[in-house]
Design an enzyme around this catalytic site. Structure first.
Site, PDB file in Angstrom:
ATOM      1  CB  CYS A 317      -0.935   0.016   1.206  1.00 32.94           C
ATOM      2  SG  CYS A 317      -2.069  -1.377   1.244  1.00 32.94           S
ATOM      3  CB  CYS A 357      -1.408  -5.889 -29.608  1.00 35.78           C
ATOM      4  SG  CYS A 357       0.104  -6.495 -30.342  1.00 35.78           S
ATOM      5  CG  HIS A 380      10.185  -5.357 -28.858  1.00 37.76           C
ATOM      6  ND1 HIS A 380      10.834  -4.426 -29.619  1.00 37.76           N
ATOM      7  CD2 HIS A 380       9.803  -4.730 -27.720  1.00 37.76           C
ATOM      8  CE1 HIS A 380      10.829  -3.276 -28.983  1.00 37.76           C
ATOM      9  NE2 HIS A 380      10.220  -3.433 -27.822  1.00 37.76           N
TER      10      HIS A 380
END
Ligand code: ZN
Ligand code: ZN
Ligand code: ZN
Ligand code: ZN
Ligand code: ZN
Ligand code: ZN
Length: 561
Positions: A317, A357, A380
């Site tokens: 948190c 995408c 990539h």
């Protein structure tokens, strides 16, 4: 199949070994059933999960009533009295018992059960087994809360009953005129234990305004300087014929109860009436993220530890809050990145993102690139995929060339950009679901697959969206992680998940080729299983790191040393 154990371990190992290469084998490996098992075999508590229970409104009321009943029997007071005592002590039973034992009369006056002059003779004080002997003891124990309440109620009262003087209680109905409305046609008069009489319609108007306008369930007597409070039954009696106000009053009582119990929290989703019970401590928020789901809907996910109304795992948190604050403060500078369009780095034509995408193809020049880093897409797919990691060296070079603040902004933008990208993709999920459903219909028509059999597409979308949430937050956390080995391992896991998600995302968004629906089904299913597994790894390893104190921060984090 019923058990997660039936999921073959070999399948997982296969993916582990094959990690760096192609993720998918067309002919064998995970089937749909296994996919089901994998995602639903969650019966055992995971390291990143906490124990909690979802309660319906009725169950909360039952719990509230049992608290009231226990006080009623311990103190031997009237049923109407215990709720007022508990409310006065903000439902802290232990504190109430302690103070009441110490001085029942003072507590009774403070809780609005009895006017001061009657206090010693009130059943609350004398009817029970707990006789008070120390009447003189300090009033201060109920001081501060009291005065704040007074101001609030005094304000309403003054507008309502400025003319009001103490009413002599022995006046009989025939000759009695309501001191608020002076309407001599009124015949029904009511008073609390203080004997301040008012006509029923004045009471009703007063209570209605308290409940509806002020959302107040603590209803003090209308007489000036009288602090006696209306018990529930009195309110009910006054509100006969006004069911709506009574229901609202009742709802306020339950709200008061829930908001003062540290182990209870309302589901923050609009108009949801469920409550979650979780006994996580403040201290454990340094190592755990108490994400809970209310029993009303599986989409009602929220954090029990903070006010973020979504799943911010794997980040604790304090760090999540810091990151949100940072994004909020820097939103002006970062705004341009959020924009939905970018320019092709080759031909400069504008490209719009319309799905989740990241693999973009320029419509004009056919250049393929990554939406996030704008680098060529070809890089990539290889093992040296490096879109997730901020290049510290490049940033150093940037520092040389430009100012320091520019470098720190760039560092922030690196993480923010990726955070915002996943957030943006998640926001497009509605469209993605719609597109996917169309595709599923198309599949049914062009292949022999049934509606049930094409569900693998929807499951894939579910998983992609879930994992984008994880990825989002991993960038928020990475921004604050001190560089070093641990951070590198963290980023390796992050990259593996990100690549798996983008692969799957690309697959489900690519145009449908009727020739290969069967292989597509296998591919999507396999990749979904893999993505699920990568997500588990990120969540588990990060959670374990918190428990082991493995994470080092580049800023002080609240609650951590
Ligand atoms: Zn009146
Ligand atoms: Zn009164
Ligand atoms: Zn809910
Ligand atoms: Zn939280
Ligand atoms: Zn182009
Ligand atoms: Zn990239």
């Amino acid at each position: 199949m019923s058990s997660a154990d039936e999921y073959s371990d070999d399948e997982i190992d296969y993916y582990d070994e094959d990690d760096e290469g192609m993720l998918v084998d067309d002919d064998e490996s995970a089937s749909e059933m296994e996919l089901d098992n994998f995602s639903e075999g969650a019966s055992k508590k995971k390291i990143y999960e906490v124990d909690y229970e979802s309660l319906s409104q009725a169950e909360v009321e039952k719990q509230m009533k049992s608290d009231v009943d226990s006080i009623t029997s311990i103190f031997g007071v009237a049923e109407d009295v215990a709720p007022l005592l508990l409310r006065h002590f903000d439902w802290n039973k232990e504190k109430l018992i302690e103070k009441y034992m110490d001085n029942a009369a003072t507590v009774s006056v403070a809780a609005g059960i009895a006017p001061p002059e009657k206090a010693p003779r009130r059943p609350a004080a004398s009817g029970g087994r707990l006789h008070s002997s120390s009447q003189s003891s300090k009033e201060s124990l109920i001081g501060p809360r009291r005065s704040s309440r007074r101001t609030a109620s005094a304000a309403t009262k003054s507008s309502k009953s400025k003319v009001l003087e103490r009413v002599t209680p022995q006046v009989h109905n025939e000759s009695f005129v309501c001191p608020i409305c002076f309407d001599d046609t009124q015949t029904e008069f009511l008073s609390l234990v203080c004997d301040h009489k008012f006509c029923k319609s004045c009471w009703a108007a007063y209570i209605e305004s308290k409940v509806k306008t002020e959302a107040e369930s603590w209803i003090a007597c209308m007489a000036e300087d009288c602090d006696v409070v209306a018990p529930d039954n009195f309110v009910k009696q006054v509100l006969t014929g006004d069911q709506r106000t009574w229901e609202r009053f009742h709802e306020l009582l339950v709200r008061h109860y829930v908001s003062h119990r540290p182990d209870l929290k309302y589901c923050p989703y609009p108009s949801c009436t469920y409550t979650v019970s979780c006994s996580i401590t403040r201290a454990s928020l340094a190592t755990q993220v108490p994400i809970v789901t209310c029993g009303n809907s599986t989409t009602h996910k929220f954090c029990f530890g903070c006010n973020i109304d979504s799943d911010h795992r794997p980040v604790i948190c304090a760090v999540a809050k810091m990151w949100l604050q940072k994004c909020h403060d820097d939103s002006e500078t970062a705004n341009w990145i959020k924009s939905n369009t970018k320019e092709c780095s080759k031909c400069q034509s504008t490209i719009e993102k319309n799905g989740g995408c990241n693999h973009m193809t320029c419509k004009k020049c056919k250049y393929e690139f990554c939406w996030v880093c704008m680098g060529p897409w070809s890089e990539h797919g290889t093992s040296w995929y490096n879109c997730n990691r901020y290049d510290e060296k490049a940033s150093k070079d940037a520092r040389d060339a430009q100012s320091r603040s520019r470098a720190s902004l760039e560092r922030y933008l690196h993480y923010y950009n990726r955070w915002a990208n996943h957030e943006q993709s998640k926001k497009l999920s509605v469209e993605l679901y719609a597109k996917t459903e169309k595709k599923m219909e198309e599949m049914q028509m062009t292949s022999e697959l049934s509606w049930i059999e094409v569900q693998f597409m929807k499951k894939a979308v579910d998983e992609v969206i879930k994992c984008r949430t994880t990825l989002m937050w991993t960038y928020g956390m990475a921004y604050y992680l001190e560089s070093g080995n641990e951070k590198e391992l963290y980023e390796d896991n992050q990259r593996d998940l990100e690549r798996a998600v983008e692969d799957l995302s690309e697959l489900i968004e690519s145009p449908l080729d009727p020739e290969v629906i069967k292989t597509l089904r296998q591919k999507v299913t396999d990749r979904t299983v893999y993505v699920t597994k990568r997500n588990e790894i990120v969540l588990e390893d990060t959670a374990r790191g918190f428990l082991e104190g493995r994470w080092a921060w580049n800023v002080p984090v609240a609650g951590l040393d």
